[in-house]
Design an enzyme around this catalytic site. Sequence first.
Site, mmCIF file in Angstrom:
data_model
loop_
_atom_site.group_PDB
_atom_site.id
_atom_site.type_symbol
_atom_site.label_atom_id
_atom_site.label_comp_id
_atom_site.label_asym_id
_atom_site.label_seq_id
_atom_site.Cartn_x
_atom_site.Cartn_y
_atom_site.Cartn_z
ATOM 1 C CG HIS A 1 5.820 -5.199 -2.050
ATOM 2 N ND1 HIS A 1 5.063 -4.425 -1.219
ATOM 3 C CD2 HIS A 1 5.848 -6.440 -1.495
ATOM 4 C CE1 HIS A 1 4.617 -5.170 -0.215
ATOM 5 N NE2 HIS A 1 5.083 -6.383 -0.353
ATOM 6 C CB CYS B 1 5.397 -2.339 1.728
ATOM 7 S SG CYS B 1 6.219 -1.637 0.293
ATOM 8 C CG ASP C 1 -0.153 0.007 2.531
ATOM 9 O OD1 ASP C 1 1.093 -0.050 2.489
ATOM 10 O OD2 ASP C 1 -0.788 0.067 3.597
#
Lengths: 264, 167
Positions: free
Chosen positions: A258, A80, A77
């Site tokens: 990510h 992370c 989101d």
Amino acid sequence: MGDEFESDTVVASGNQDELIMQQQRQIEREISESTALVGDLEPIASLNNEYSNDVVYLEKIKDLASKYKYMRRTRPDGNCFFRAFTYAKLERLLDNKIDFANFYKIVEGSKHALVELGFPQFTVEDFYDTFIDVLKRLGDIKTATDAKKELHTLFNEQGYSDYMVVYLRLLTSGQLQRDQDFYSCFIEGERTVADFCHQEVEPMYKESDHIHIMAACAAMNTGVRVVYMDRGTSKINIEHDLPEGTQPSVHLLYRPGHYDILYL
Amino acid sequence: MAGSALRRLMAEYKQLTLNPPEGIIAGPINEENFFEWEALITGPEGTCFEGGVFPAKLIFPPDYPLSPPKMQFTCEMFHPNIYADGRVCISILHAPGDDPMGYESSAERWSPVQSVEKILLSVVSMLAEPNDESGANVDAAKMWRENRDEFNKIAERIVRRTLGIPT
């Protein structure tokens, strides 16, 4: 009459933009909410499912599995890095009461330092209080195993979890601004370090770069190893220790866009 | 989560009551519901909005201050950065990345350390210095640029209306 028509369309197009944005947000939210804020331990091989037809990645997962036993996924989101880093750091600290106590002292002094940098006290307070509250709750638990369970529970409660993220963002921003002479050379364009912090560090959901990680490490007095897994053709994942030359206590897996947590 | 938002809103209300910024009053419409505020903003001196007292509504999301509130004037307004329905369109009410208006990248954005006070101060600056690049009201932006006298006349009429003086 003509004028009226024009102003109506203007309003409509303004609303249109906002509707599109809202819809985009909604879609992003639905995707991201299908992942827990912080997941359970999984074997590294669980990554294979995501890349079953991808030779490059399968090789790299093999390499990763030769060095790490487990991973823990975090919700993609935009928060992370901050969430993964804080969780992994605290989890590690729970194994050593002395380190935990020292860390508590660092955090205890940090609110004052932020207020001195010009953060309004009443905006910092709630995030600081939550961070300290979580540390106290964890510190009061007798066994490391039970404390880690509590950590996991708290980090999956949106209210606690997000406030922990905000406070680490503020600590990171504070670090950047305190050492702005050093960090300014990593910022592209005309932006000042303070501008960069207001736009890229303090707001929720803004993704993290190298510079965020460096400053977060400095603020938390922690070394981190980031293992980069991408489509590069080498069979080995590139590892990067921050700050350079330190013994990392937190290990993170980076795949483009990510961060997840890794365990030796 | 709403508990934290409520605590923060109460702290901000207290702060605004103890140290009110000049020309601004703001607080919950009804102390039973801290998520809806009313603000009264006086038009900045030396501008065409001088002397006016402009009422606006602020609606806070349950995850405030992670997300910003929405703000809408409840009186008639004519201004490049205010939609015809009164909604205020300035960069501090948006997180970075949300760019319906293509704000300058240096513009101030929402983050959890911003506050109601910062928003209202930005709105006062916006009244004093419209940004005609990001037109929420294109007619107003055009008139501001090309026919300032006419713009000033409309502003003056709006000011008188907010004071209840016949126009």
